[in-house]
Write an enzyme that holds these catalytic residues in place. Structure first.
Site, PDB file in Angstrom:
ATOM      1  N   VAL A   9      12.310  -2.949  -1.314  1.00 29.88           N
ATOM      2  CA  VAL A   9      13.051  -1.960  -2.087  1.00 29.88           C
ATOM      3  C   VAL A   9      12.451  -1.819  -3.476  1.00 29.88           C
ATOM      4  O   VAL A   9      12.051  -2.789  -4.101  1.00 29.88           O
ATOM      5  CB  VAL A   9      14.564  -2.290  -2.159  1.00 29.88           C
ATOM      6  CG1 VAL A   9      15.223  -2.069  -0.822  1.00 29.88           C
ATOM      7  CG2 VAL A   9      14.809  -3.709  -2.630  1.00 29.88           C
ATOM      8  N   CYS A  10      12.358  -0.574  -3.898  1.00 30.02           N
ATOM      9  CA  CYS A  10      11.961  -0.249  -5.262  1.00 30.02           C
ATOM     10  C   CYS A  10      12.851   0.917  -5.680  1.00 30.02           C
ATOM     11  O   CYS A  10      13.884   1.153  -5.059  1.00 30.02           O
ATOM     12  CB  CYS A  10      10.466   0.074  -5.351  1.00 30.02           C
ATOM     13  SG  CYS A  10       9.900   1.493  -4.380  1.00 30.02           S
ATOM     14  N   GLY A  11      12.487   1.653  -6.701  1.00 29.28           N
ATOM     15  CA  GLY A  11      13.322   2.758  -7.150  1.00 29.28           C
ATOM     16  C   GLY A  11      13.570   3.797  -6.076  1.00 29.28           C
ATOM     17  O   GLY A  11      14.698   4.169  -5.786  1.00 29.28           O
ATOM     18  N   ALA A  34      16.450   1.987  -4.195  1.00 32.24           N
ATOM     19  CA  ALA A  34      17.723   1.587  -4.808  1.00 32.24           C
ATOM     20  C   ALA A  34      18.350   2.715  -5.626  1.00 32.24           C
ATOM     21  O   ALA A  34      19.552   2.717  -5.852  1.00 32.24           O
ATOM     22  CB  ALA A  34      17.518   0.355  -5.678  1.00 32.24           C
TER      23      ALA A  34
END
Length: 154
Positions: free
Chosen positions: A65-67, A109
């Protein structure tokens, strides 16, 4: 299963919530990436490490998960042999596994909330690759990847 779970600082809180949830589902979690939400960490290094660990069979699958989830998918997919799928819905998560044998699921996220993300993760982890017609297609992808690694052109 042994699940790699990695994030950059933008998705630390989601990673933290997913870690507990994945463990509740009965899986072992190997934590990668940001250790807190304040320390900046670049997502490519996390994705490369996780992808390498999949290739070395240190973990079975991974969730990154990242932005947005886009960067993690692109970076993990650069590692030969890795199929990473960006999924923000349960149907795509199921198909990522059943049609594409994706070893890596990515999410953003800033795109999806934690409860829907948990649903996506559960469906992904509960799905298995059945082979069949999809195996032939995965082999075509693998063959092309090998051609490129040998320096062939389109």
């Amino acid at each position: 299963m042994k699940i790699g779970l990695g994030s950059d600082h933008n998705a630390y809180d989601m990673k933290d919530s997913l870690k507990e949830y994945i463990q509740e589902l009965g899986h072992e979690v190997v934590d990668y990436g940001s250790e807190d939400s304040c320390t900046e960490i670049d997502y490519p290094g996390v994705a490369f490490q996780v992808a390498n660990d999949i290739n070395e069979t240190k973990i079975d699958r991974a969730i990154l998960v990242c932005g947005t989830g886009i960067g993690m998918a692109i970076a993990a997919g650069k590692v030969p042999g890795i199929r990473a799928a960006l999924c923000h819905d349960t149907y795509s998560a199921e198909r990522a596994q059943k049609s594409n044998d994706a070893q890596v699921l990515t999410m953003g996220a800033k795109v999806i909330g934690i409860e829907p993300a948990k649903n996506v993760v559960k469906v992904y982890l509960d799905s298995e690759f059945p082979g069949g017609n999809s195996a032939r297609k995965i082999q075509q992808i693998t063959d092309k990847e090998q051609e490129y690694l040998k320096g062939a052109t389109v």
